[in-house]
Write a protein that holds these residues in place. Structure first.
Motif, mmCIF file in Angstrom:
data_model
loop_
_atom_site.group_PDB
_atom_site.id
_atom_site.type_symbol
_atom_site.label_atom_id
_atom_site.label_comp_id
_atom_site.label_asym_id
_atom_site.label_seq_id
_atom_site.Cartn_x
_atom_site.Cartn_y
_atom_site.Cartn_z
ATOM 1 N N ILE A 120 0.840 -1.199 0.000
ATOM 2 C CA ILE A 120 0.000 0.000 0.000
ATOM 3 C C ILE A 120 0.876 1.251 0.000
ATOM 4 C CG2 ILE A 120 -1.676 1.346 1.339
ATOM 5 C CD1 ILE A 120 -2.678 -1.460 2.413
ATOM 6 N N ALA A 121 1.855 1.282 0.895
ATOM 7 C CA ALA A 121 2.730 2.454 1.016
ATOM 8 C C ALA A 121 3.529 2.680 -0.267
ATOM 9 C CB ALA A 121 3.669 2.298 2.208
ATOM 10 N N GLU A 122 4.109 1.630 -0.799
ATOM 11 C CA GLU A 122 4.933 1.778 -1.999
ATOM 12 C C GLU A 122 4.097 2.174 -3.217
ATOM 13 O OE1 GLU A 122 7.145 -1.893 -2.127
ATOM 14 O OE2 GLU A 122 8.663 -1.097 -0.749
ATOM 15 N N TRP A 123 2.873 1.655 -3.306
ATOM 16 C CA TRP A 123 2.002 2.021 -4.426
ATOM 17 C C TRP A 123 1.688 3.517 -4.370
ATOM 18 C CZ3 TRP A 123 -2.600 4.101 -5.860
ATOM 19 C CH2 TRP A 123 -3.095 3.769 -7.133
ATOM 20 N N LEU A 124 1.347 4.009 -3.183
ATOM 21 C CA LEU A 124 1.053 5.433 -3.035
ATOM 22 C C LEU A 124 2.287 6.282 -3.338
ATOM 23 C CD1 LEU A 124 -1.199 5.297 0.133
ATOM 24 C CD2 LEU A 124 -1.912 5.974 -2.174
ATOM 25 N N SER A 154 -6.149 -11.112 20.334
ATOM 26 C CA SER A 154 -4.858 -10.505 20.006
ATOM 27 C C SER A 154 -4.910 -9.847 18.631
ATOM 28 C CB SER A 154 -3.750 -11.563 20.026
ATOM 29 O OG SER A 154 -3.949 -12.510 18.986
ATOM 30 N N THR A 155 -4.117 -8.801 18.469
ATOM 31 C CA THR A 155 -4.007 -8.131 17.176
ATOM 32 C C THR A 155 -2.535 -7.993 16.808
ATOM 33 O OG1 THR A 155 -4.042 -5.934 18.185
ATOM 34 C CG2 THR A 155 -6.152 -6.809 17.426
ATOM 35 N N THR A 156 -2.314 -7.850 15.536
ATOM 36 C CA THR A 156 -0.969 -7.634 15.010
ATOM 37 C C THR A 156 -0.935 -6.246 14.391
ATOM 38 O OG1 THR A 156 -0.700 -9.992 14.561
ATOM 39 C CG2 THR A 156 0.747 -8.476 13.360
ATOM 40 N N VAL A 157 0.113 -5.479 14.679
ATOM 41 C CA VAL A 157 0.270 -4.134 14.136
ATOM 42 C C VAL A 157 1.520 -4.112 13.260
ATOM 43 C CG1 VAL A 157 0.617 -1.694 14.685
ATOM 44 C CG2 VAL A 157 -0.793 -3.117 16.186
ATOM 45 N N THR A 158 1.357 -3.616 12.030
ATOM 46 C CA THR A 158 2.487 -3.437 11.121
ATOM 47 C C THR A 158 2.476 -2.002 10.624
ATOM 48 O OG1 THR A 158 1.124 -4.279 9.304
ATOM 49 C CG2 THR A 158 2.632 -5.840 10.349
ATOM 50 N N SER A 159 3.656 -1.505 10.281
ATOM 51 C CA SER A 159 3.735 -0.137 9.759
ATOM 52 C C SER A 159 4.794 -0.055 8.681
ATOM 53 C CB SER A 159 4.048 0.857 10.873
ATOM 54 O OG SER A 159 5.353 0.641 11.374
ATOM 55 N N THR A 160 4.552 0.846 7.737
ATOM 56 C CA THR A 160 5.549 1.243 6.755
ATOM 57 C C THR A 160 5.509 2.754 6.665
ATOM 58 O OG1 THR A 160 5.324 -0.800 5.459
ATOM 59 C CG2 THR A 160 6.286 1.105 4.338
ATOM 60 N N LEU A 161 6.662 3.377 6.856
ATOM 61 C CA LEU A 161 6.788 4.826 6.779
ATOM 62 C C LEU A 161 7.837 5.141 5.722
ATOM 63 C CD1 LEU A 161 6.896 5.532 10.621
ATOM 64 C CD2 LEU A 161 4.916 5.653 9.104
ATOM 65 N N LEU A 162 7.491 6.048 4.810
ATOM 66 C CA LEU A 162 8.394 6.426 3.729
ATOM 67 C C LEU A 162 8.584 7.937 3.705
ATOM 68 C CD1 LEU A 162 6.839 4.196 0.894
ATOM 69 C CD2 LEU A 162 8.797 3.641 2.357
ATOM 70 N N GLY A 163 9.686 8.381 3.155
ATOM 71 C CA GLY A 163 9.946 9.813 3.003
ATOM 72 C C GLY A 163 10.032 10.516 4.346
ATOM 73 N N LEU A 164 9.417 11.713 4.418
ATOM 74 C CA LEU A 164 9.478 12.508 5.645
ATOM 75 C C LEU A 164 8.833 11.808 6.837
ATOM 76 C CD1 LEU A 164 8.804 16.168 4.426
ATOM 77 C CD2 LEU A 164 10.940 15.194 5.298
ATOM 78 N N LEU A 165 7.840 10.966 6.590
ATOM 79 C CA LEU A 165 7.199 10.276 7.719
ATOM 80 C C LEU A 165 8.131 9.234 8.332
ATOM 81 C CD1 LEU A 165 3.492 9.916 6.559
ATOM 82 C CD2 LEU A 165 4.531 11.656 8.012
#
Length: 183
Positions: A120-124, A154-165
Motif C-alpha cells: 500500500i505504502a509503496e504504491w502510493l 490478540s491483534t498484530t500491528v504493522t507499519s511502513t513509513l516512507l519519506g518525511l514520515l
C-alpha cells in the motif's frame, strides 16, 4: 476464475475432512465456499484520481480506520482489522476514497500483513510522489485466534513509513499520534 471447478474442489475438500454435504443445510455449502473465496479474491476496479495541489497544501492527509479484510496466505483463514493511511502531499493530492480502494486492492488476495502494509505504502509513493507516506495496519488473524495458539483478542500491528514520515521525527510522531497508534 472457474467457479464450477472451485465448487467441485470444495466438495472434495469437505468430503476429505469427513464433512458430509448430503443434508439439506450443507448441500449448497461447496458452492457458497467457492463464491465466498471468489469474492474475497476479487478487488473492485478503480481509477486513481489525483488533483493538482493548487493550494500548496503541505500538511498531513490521513484516513483512519479504513476496513481491512484479507486471507492469510499460510492457512487461507481471514484476517480483519483497520488501516490508517496518510501522506504529505507533493504536487498532487488524492481523491480520499482512493486510499480505501488501494487498501482493498492489495488485500483481495492471499496475503501476509507485513507485505500488505508495504505494498500500500509503496504504491502510493510511486503513483502520487508525495513527500511522505505512512501506513499502519492493525488486524486480528483468525489463523492465530481460532486455531493453534488460540490467542483470542490478540491483534498484530504493522507499519511502513516512507519519506518525511520515516526520516523526520516530528512528522512521524504526528502521523502515529493522529492515527491512534502512539497512545
Amino acid at each position: 476464475m472457474d467457479l464450477e471447478a472451485a465448487e467441485q474442489a470444495a466438495a472434495q475438500f469437505l468430503k476429505s475432512l469427513g464433512v458430509s454435504t448430503d443434508s439439506e443445510s450443507l448441500r449448497g455449502t461447496p458452492g457458497r465456499m467457492a463464491r465466498a473465496y471468489a469474492e474475497l479474491f476479487s478487488p473492485r476496479a478503480f481509477d486513481l484520481t489525483t488533483f493538482p495541489n493548487d493550494e500548496g497544501y503541505d500538511e498531513l492527509v490521513l484516513a483512519r480506520s479504513l476496513p481491512v479484510r484479507s486471507v492469510c496466505e499460510h492457512h487461507l483463514l481471514p484476517f480483519v482489522g483497520t488501516a490508517h493511511v496518510g501522506y504529505l502531499p507533493g504536487e498532487r493530492i488524492l481523491g480520499l476514497s482512493k486510499l480505501a480502494r488501494v487498501v482493498e486492492h492489495f488485500a483481495c488476495r492471499p496475503q501476509v500483513q507485513e507485505r500488505l502494509t508495504k505494498q500500500i505504502a509503496e504504491w502510493l509513493q510511486t503513483h502520487l510522489e508525495p513527500k511522505g507516506v505512512g501506513v499502519v495496519i492493525e488486524a486480528e488473524h483468525t489463523c492465530m485466534t481460532l486455531r493453534g495458539v488460540q490467542a483470542v483478542g490478540s491483534t498484530t500491528v504493522t507499519s511502513t513509513l516512507l519519506g518525511l514520515l520515516r526520516h523526520d521525527a516530528r512528522s512521524r510522531s504526528e502521523f502515529l499520534g493522529l492515527s491512534g497508534v502512539a497512545r
